[in-house]
Design a protein around this motif. Structure first.
Motif, mmCIF file in Angstrom:
data_model
loop_
_atom_site.group_PDB
_atom_site.id
_atom_site.type_symbol
_atom_site.label_atom_id
_atom_site.label_comp_id
_atom_site.label_asym_id
_atom_site.label_seq_id
_atom_site.Cartn_x
_atom_site.Cartn_y
_atom_site.Cartn_z
ATOM 1 N N LEU A 61 0.828 -1.197 0.000
ATOM 2 C CA LEU A 61 0.000 0.000 0.000
ATOM 3 C C LEU A 61 0.862 1.246 0.000
ATOM 4 C CD1 LEU A 61 -2.516 -1.123 2.777
ATOM 5 C CD2 LEU A 61 -2.996 -1.066 0.327
ATOM 6 N N VAL A 62 0.240 2.361 -0.347
ATOM 7 C CA VAL A 62 0.834 3.685 -0.201
ATOM 8 C C VAL A 62 0.011 4.452 0.822
ATOM 9 C CG1 VAL A 62 1.339 5.879 -1.327
ATOM 10 C CG2 VAL A 62 1.757 3.738 -2.547
ATOM 11 N N LEU B 131 -3.719 4.242 -0.669
ATOM 12 C CA LEU B 131 -3.858 3.919 -2.084
ATOM 13 C C LEU B 131 -3.336 2.518 -2.388
ATOM 14 C CD1 LEU B 131 -2.468 7.203 -3.715
ATOM 15 C CD2 LEU B 131 -4.836 6.682 -3.125
ATOM 16 N N GLY B 132 -3.960 1.897 -3.408
ATOM 17 C CA GLY B 132 -3.349 0.727 -4.015
ATOM 18 C C GLY B 132 -3.819 -0.612 -3.550
ATOM 19 N N SER B 133 -4.886 -0.693 -2.761
ATOM 20 C CA SER B 133 -5.357 -2.005 -2.331
ATOM 21 C C SER B 133 -5.765 -2.829 -3.553
ATOM 22 C CB SER B 133 -6.542 -1.843 -1.376
ATOM 23 O OG SER B 133 -7.022 -3.091 -0.964
ATOM 24 N N GLY B 134 -5.029 -3.889 -3.821
ATOM 25 C CA GLY B 134 -5.285 -4.735 -4.967
ATOM 26 C C GLY B 134 -4.647 -4.258 -6.250
ATOM 27 N N SER B 135 -3.920 -3.137 -6.202
ATOM 28 C CA SER B 135 -3.327 -2.582 -7.425
ATOM 29 C C SER B 135 -1.855 -2.902 -7.581
ATOM 30 C CB SER B 135 -3.513 -1.060 -7.458
ATOM 31 O OG SER B 135 -4.876 -0.714 -7.505
ATOM 32 N N PHE B 136 -1.141 -3.073 -6.486
ATOM 33 C CA PHE B 136 0.306 -3.253 -6.546
ATOM 34 C C PHE B 136 0.670 -4.704 -6.238
ATOM 35 C CE2 PHE B 136 -0.048 1.203 -4.693
ATOM 36 C CZ PHE B 136 -0.141 1.790 -5.943
ATOM 37 N N GLU B 137 1.810 -5.125 -6.775
ATOM 38 C CA GLU B 137 2.339 -6.462 -6.509
ATOM 39 C C GLU B 137 3.700 -6.352 -5.850
ATOM 40 O OE1 GLU B 137 2.409 -9.061 -9.850
ATOM 41 O OE2 GLU B 137 0.490 -8.366 -10.642
ATOM 42 N N ARG B 138 3.954 -7.244 -4.902
ATOM 43 C CA ARG B 138 5.252 -7.382 -4.230
ATOM 44 C C ARG B 138 5.600 -6.190 -3.348
ATOM 45 N NH1 ARG B 138 8.988 -9.822 -9.159
ATOM 46 N NH2 ARG B 138 7.647 -11.609 -9.603
ATOM 47 N N GLY B 139 5.431 -4.992 -3.861
ATOM 48 C CA GLY B 139 5.786 -3.833 -3.058
ATOM 49 C C GLY B 139 5.796 -2.576 -3.896
ATOM 50 N N VAL B 140 5.947 -1.446 -3.205
ATOM 51 C CA VAL B 140 6.023 -0.152 -3.865
ATOM 52 C C VAL B 140 7.480 0.247 -3.918
ATOM 53 C CG1 VAL B 140 5.262 2.245 -3.817
ATOM 54 C CG2 VAL B 140 3.737 0.434 -2.991
ATOM 55 N N GLY B 141 8.001 0.462 -5.137
ATOM 56 C CA GLY B 141 9.424 0.729 -5.292
ATOM 57 C C GLY B 141 9.803 2.182 -5.295
ATOM 58 N N SER B 142 8.981 3.045 -5.923
ATOM 59 C CA SER B 142 9.327 4.463 -6.058
ATOM 60 C C SER B 142 8.063 5.309 -5.998
ATOM 61 C CB SER B 142 10.058 4.722 -7.384
ATOM 62 O OG SER B 142 11.219 3.938 -7.482
ATOM 63 N N LEU B 143 8.207 6.539 -5.486
ATOM 64 C CA LEU B 143 7.096 7.481 -5.342
ATOM 65 C C LEU B 143 7.565 8.875 -5.730
ATOM 66 C CD1 LEU B 143 5.752 6.564 -1.780
ATOM 67 C CD2 LEU B 143 4.550 6.153 -3.920
ATOM 68 N N ALA B 144 6.622 9.691 -6.209
ATOM 69 C CA ALA B 144 6.940 11.102 -6.472
ATOM 70 C C ALA B 144 5.657 11.912 -6.517
ATOM 71 C CB ALA B 144 7.699 11.258 -7.778
ATOM 72 N N PHE B 145 5.636 13.060 -5.814
ATOM 73 C CA PHE B 145 4.540 14.026 -5.917
ATOM 74 C C PHE B 145 4.789 14.954 -7.097
ATOM 75 C CE2 PHE B 145 3.820 13.117 -1.352
ATOM 76 C CZ PHE B 145 2.436 13.008 -1.353
#
Length: 880
Positions: A329-330, A344-358
C-alpha cells in the motif's frame, strides 16, 4: 472433479491426498507402536515390583493409607508414565500448598485415594508406576536395564550403541503424542478421563486432574510442566491484560543499505526517514523522535509533498501470521498530526512499492507510483480523491527512481537498469521515449537524477558519470504533429570512481553528487565545475542520499545505515547509527540505562539509552550472537558463531579474557546473580560452566552440563546461584545442580518451587501461556520477565512485541501487542529499573527502545546514563 475445474490438475490433487493419507497412516502406526511399548514396559515391571516387595505386602513402606476396594467397586486405574522424549516421569506427583515460587511448606494430610504419588523424598532419577491392585511403591527404581535406558539423557556424541534403537523409537513415539491425545488413546483415557474446561481443553494443553502438572504440545511433542505448590486451585487462575503498556520512545537505525531518496527535511525542521515498518521524524534541536507506525510491512520508499508537511510512504507486500498475503500500500499522512489522510493501491500493486513522487507544478495534486512487479507497473493517482488516472507497464528491468518535471506535471522521468525513460502523461494514457545514449557508453544503471535550474536533467550512473540531458525540438517528420520536444545528451562529466549514488540540487542552483566506491561528496557549480569535495569515513560507508537543511547544512544518508550532519569544509558527524546485518545478541546493564547489541555484521555496539546515542562500537573477529553483563557492570561476555567467547572491559573496550568451547555457535551467555559463575549455552548440546574471579577477569572451566539432546536456546540461574534451568531446540526443560558438579536433576518435579533470578526461558509453567495456539515451536524467539516480576515481554516471529501479565500460566493469554519491526523480532530485554524495554529486529537491523508506562500512564523514574569515559552515574531524564 472435472478435468481443469478451478484451474487445477485432478491427478495432482489426488496425489496430494494420497500423500497426506500415507503420512496419517505412519502417525497411527507410530502411535500404536508407542502404546504397545508402554504396555510391554508395564508388563515387564510388574513381576519385578512384586518380587522386590517385602512380606505382608510391604507394610510400612508407604506411610499413606490406601482404602480397600469394596465389593463391586471398580479396580484402581493404572497410571502409565508420561514420555517426554528422553525422560520418563510420573505425571501426577506430590503437590503442596505455599506461595508463588516459594519453597514447599510442611506436608498436608493426604486425602484417601486408590492412587497416590511418590513422596518428595524419592531419590533423584526415580520413577514409579501403580498396578491395578493397591500396592506400595518401592523408594528406588528396580535395576532393570530397559528402565535405565529410558532414564538415560545424553547428547548424541556419548550415547551407548545399545540405546540407539530404543532412543529413536522414543523420539518417534513422542512426535505422535499429540495424535494420541486427540484420538483418545488408552493412556489418556486412563490418566486423563476428562479435560478441564476452557482453553486447556484444546490440543495445546491438558490439565492433570490431580493438580500436579500441565502438558502442552509443540509440533506433536508433549511438554510436561509441574505446577508450583502455591497453586492449589490451578483452574481458578485467570489470564488478564497487564496494566503496564509500552510506548515507542526511540528507534536506532536507518535503512540506507538499499534505500534511495529516503532522507528529507520537513517544514518543521524535522528529518524524516524510515527503518523497518517505522517512519521516523527526528527533531535534532530537542533530540526527540516521533513515529508513524501504521504500515504493516517494511517501508521501501518515501516522498514529501511540496508543502513539506504531507508525506507519502510505500511498503512491501508481506504475509500475516497465518500465511495470508498482505497487500502493498501507499500511505499519505500528515507529519504534524501523524494522521493517515489517504491509503492507495489495495489490490493494485504487486510485491511492493518501489518508487514514489509528488507532482510539483500542480501543487502536489498527483502522485506517481512504480511497483515492484515483473512489469514494474507505473500509475498516476489523484491521491486526495484516491482515484487512479493512468497506468502502464513500464519495463521488465529494475526501476530505481521516478520524478515529475517541476515545470510540467505531464512529464515524468524514470531511471533504472540500462534505461532512462521520458514519459508523457495525457488523460488516461502514458507514452514513453527512451533516452538515446548515442556516442556515449550506455551505463548498466541510472542510479539517480535531478532537474537543474535551467530545466535540464542530470543523471548519475554506474560508470561514475553525470550526463546532462537537454531539451531538443522534436522531429515532426518522425514523431508527427503535436509531438513535444525530446531530451538528448549534451554533456558528460566524470564525477566519481564507481557509481554515482546520489544527486542533490541546492537552493543556490549548485549540485551535490555522492559516490559509492570512492565515498566522496562533491560540490559542483551550476555549470558542473568542481568547487569542493570531501571523503566520508570508511566506517560510515558510501553516500546513499543527500538533503540540504537549514542554513546550507548538509545531511547525508550512507550505505552503512548512518545519517551524517555537517558540511564539506568542517566535516561530518553521525546523528543516526545502526547495525547493517541481522541482529541477535542483546544485554542490558545491571545499573545503568545502557545495553549491548551484536549481530551478523560483526559489530559490538554499546548504546546509551538515556542519551539515545551510540557510546562505542568495535569490530569482532566473527559474528556475535549473544552477550551478557557481569553483575558489576564492569565487563561483558560475548559469544560468537565459531564457539569462541570474549570478555571485554566496557570502559576501555579491551579484551580481558577469552576462550573456546566446541566449534559450533554459542547461543546464550549468562552470569550467575552473584557473578561467581558464567554459563555458556552452545549448539553442541552442552552448557559450559566457568568460575569467575579476579574482578571478573579470570575464568576457569568448572564443568559441563551434559544431557540435552538438541542445541541450547535459553537458560536462567536460580536466585541463590546454585541451579540452572535450560531450554533446547527440541523443547526440553531441564534443571541442573551447578554446585553439585553440574549434575542433571532428573526429578524435575522437585524444581517446581525454585525461584529464578531471571526468566528468559521460553518454556516453563510460569510462561507457557504466551505461546499462540497451533504454534510450531519457532513462533517465539525471546522472552524476558521484568525485574519487578509483574510482566513478561515476548519477541515473536511475526514482527510483534507482546506484553503479558506474569505469571502467564493459562493458554491463549491476552497481551498488549506492538508493531513496528519489519522482520522476526529476535530479542527483548528490560533495562535495570524496568523503565524501558529494548527489542531487536532480525533482518530489518533495527533496535527499538520502548518506554514502559505504569497502569495510570505515569512515566517510570528517571534513568541514569552511561559516560563513554567512565562508569559514572549521571542523572538524566528518561528522554523526551
Amino acid at each position: 472433479m472435472e478435468p481443469g475445474a478451478g484451474g487445477e490438475d485432478p491427478l495432482a490433487g489426488l496425489e496430494q491426498r494420497l500423500r497426506r493419507q500415507e503420512q496419517e497412516l505412519e502417525l497411527v502406526k507410530a502411535a500404536l507402536a508407542d502404546a504397545l511399548r508402554r504396555l510391554g514396559l508395564h508388563d515387564r515391571q510388574i513381576p519385578r515390583l512384586a518380587h522386590s516387595l517385602p512380606p505382608e505386602n510391604g507394610a510400612g513402606l508407604d506411610p499413606w493409607p490406601h482404602p480397600t476396594p469394596g465389593p463391586g467397586s471398580p479396580p484402581a486405574p493404572r497410571s502409565p508414565p508420561v514420555s517426554t522424549g528422553t525422560q520418563t516421569e510420573e505425571s501426577a506427583l506430590q503437590g503442596e500448598a505455599g506461595g508463588w515460587a516459594t519453597p514447599p511448606g510442611p506436608p498436608r494430610s493426604p486425602p484417601p485415594s486408590p492412587e497416590e504419588p511418590p513422596q518428595p523424598g524419592t531419590p533423584s532419577g526415580g520413577s514409579s508406576s501403580s498396578s491395578a491392585a493397591p500396592s506400595p511403591v518401592p523408594t528406588a527404581p528396580p535395576p532393570a536395564p530397559p528402565h535405565k535406558e529410558l532414564l538415560q539423557r545424553s547428547s548424541s556424541s556419548d550415547k551407548p550403541d545399545k540405546a540407539k534403537p530404543r532412543q529413536r523409537l522414543s523420539k518417534k513415539a513422542a512426535s505422535t503424542a499429540n495424535l494420541l491425545a486427540r484420538c483418545g488413546s488408552l493412556e489418556n483415557r486412563v490418566k486423563d478421563p476428562t479435560l478441564s474446561p476452557g482453553p486447556l481443553g484444546s490440543r495445546r494443553g491438558n490439565y492433570n486432574l490431580e493438580g500436579r502438572s500441565i502438558k502442552m504440545f509443540l509440533r506433536g511433542r508433549p511438554i510436561t510442566m509441574y505446577i508450583p505448590s502455591g497453586v492449589p486451585h490451578y483452574e481458578g487462575l485467570r489470564a488478564e491484560l497487564p496494566p503496564e503498556r509500552l510506548q515507542l520512545e526511540w528507534v536506532y537505525g536507518y535503512r540506507g543499505r538499499d534505500g534511495r531518496s529516503n532522507l528529507h527535511v520537513l517544514g518543521s525542521g524535522e528529518l524524516v526517514y524510515f527503518v523497518a515498518c517505522a517512519v521516523v521524524l527526528l527533531d535534532l534541536s530537542v533530540r526527540r523522535q516521533r513515529h508513524y507506525l501504521r504500515h504493516t510491512d517494511c517501508v521501501r520508499c518515501l516522498a514529501v509533498h511540496p508543502d513539506r508537511v504531507r508525506v507519502a510512504t510505500g511498503q512491501a507486500a508481506g504475509v500475516d501470521k497465518d500465511g495470508k498475503p498482505l497487500q502493498p500500500l501507499v500511505h499519505i499522512w500528515d507529519s504534524s498530526s501523524l494522521l493517515l489522510l489517504q491509503q492507495l493501491g489495495s489490490g493494485s500493486f504487486e510485491r511492493g512499492v518501489g518508487s514514489l513522487a509528488f507532482s510539483i507544478a500542480e501543487q502536489g495534486t498527483f502522485l506517481c507510483v512504480v511497483d515492484d512487479s515483473n512489469e514494474h507497473m507505473m500509475s498516476v493517482w489523484d491521491w486526495a480523491r484516491g482515484t487512479k488516472q493512468a497506468e502502464i507497464k513500464s519495463t521488465n528491468e529494475s526501476v530505481l527512481t521516478v520524478e515529475f518535471d517541476p515545470r510540467d506535471s505531464s512529464r515524468i522521468i524514470t531511471g533504472g537498469k540500462s534505461h532512462v525513460y521520458f514519459w508523457t502523461w495525457s488523460g488516461a494514457s502514458l507514452s514513453k521515449k527512451q533516452g538515446i545514449f548515442g556516442k556515449y557508453k550506455k551505463p548498466k544503471f541510472i542510479q539517480c537524477f535531478v532537474f537543474d535550474a535551467g530545466g535540464d536533467v542530470l543523471t548519475g550512473d554506474s560508470e561514475g558519470n553525470i550526463l546532462t540531458w537537454t531539451r531538443a525540438a522534436a522531429d515532426v517528420r518522425t514523431l508527427g504533429r503535436g509531438a513535444k520536444e525530446t531530451y538528448q545528451i549534451g554533456r558528460q562529466t566524470h564525477a566519481h570512481e564507481g557509481s554515482v549514488f546520489a544527486l542533490c540540487l541546492r537552493r543556490d542552483g549548485s549540485v551535490l553528487s555522492g559516490g559509492g566506491k570512492d565515498r566522496r561528496l562533491v560540490h559542483w557549480s551550476p555549470e558542473l565545475s568542481l568547487l569542493q569535495e570531501a571523503e566520508l569515513s570508511e566506517r560510515f560507508g558510501a553516500v546513499r542520499t543527500i538533503a540540504e537543511g537549514a542554513g546550507g547544512e548538509l545531511l547525508v544518508g550512507t550505505t552503512r545505515n548512518a545519517v551524517l550532519r555537517g558540511g564539506l569544509a568542517q566535516g561530518f558527524v553521525p546523528i543516526v547509527q545502526g547495525h547493517t546485518d541481522e541482529l541477535w545478541g542483546l544485554a542490558t546493564h545491571p545499573r545503568l540505562c545502557v545495553f549491548l547489541t551484536c549481530g551478523h555484521d560483526r559489530q559490538l555496539c554499546l548504546w546509551d539509552g538515556a542519551a539515545h546515542s551510540l557510546a562505542w562500537s568495535l569490530l569482532l573477529e566473527d559474528t556475535g550472537l549473544c552477550a551478557d553483563f557481569h553483575p558489576s557492570g564492569q565487563v561483558a561476555a560475548v559469544g560468537l558463531n565459531t564457539g569462541r567467547w570474549l570478555v571485554l572491559d566496557t570502559e576501555t573496550q579491551q579484551v580481558v579474557a577469552s576462550g573456546s568451547d566446541g566449534n559450533e555457535q554459542l547461543s546464550v551467555m549468562r552470569y550467575s546473580p552473584d557473578g561467581e559463575f558464567l554459563a555458556i549455552g552452545s549448539h553442541d548440546n552442552f552448557i559450559y560452566i566457568y568460575s569467575v574471579g579476579d574482578g571478573a577477569r579470570k575464568y576457569s572451566r568448572l564443568g559441563r552440563c551434559t544431557g540435552h539432546s538438541s542445541f541450547i536456546t535459553h537458560l536462567d540461574w536460580s536466585k541463590d546461584g546454585k541451579f540452572i534451568m535450560s531450554n533446547s531446540g527440541d523443547y526440553e526443560i531441564l534443571y541442573w545442580d551447578v554446585a553439585g558438579s553440574c549434575k542433571l536433576l532428573r526429578n524435575r518435579f522437585e524444581s517446581r518451587d525454585r525461584e529464578w533470578a531471571t526468566y528468559t526461558c521460553v518454556l516453563g509453567f510460569h510462561v507457557f501461556g504466551v505461546w499462540p495456539d497451533g504454534s510450531d515451536g519457532t513462533d517465539i524467539n525471546s522472552l524476558c520477565r521484568s525485574h519487578s516480576e509483574r510482566v513478561v515481554a515476548v519477541a515473536d516471529d511475526f514482527c510483534k512485541v507482546h506484553l503479558f501479565q506474569y505469571p502467564c500460566s493459562r493458554a491463549k493469554a491476552p497481551s498488549h501487542m506492538y508493531g513496528g519491526h519489519g522482520s522476526h523480532v529476535t530479542n527483548v530485554r528490560f533495562t535495570h529499573d524496568d523503565g524501558h524495554l529494548v527489542s531487536l529486529g532480525g533482518k530489518d537491523t533495527s533496535i527499538f527502545q520502548w518506554r514502559v508506562l505504569s497502569g495510570g500512564g505515569a512515566v517510570p523514574p528517571r534513568s541514569r546514563s552511561f559516560s563513554s569515559t567512565s562508569l559514572s552515574f549521571q542523572e538524566a531524564g528518561g528522554g523526551p
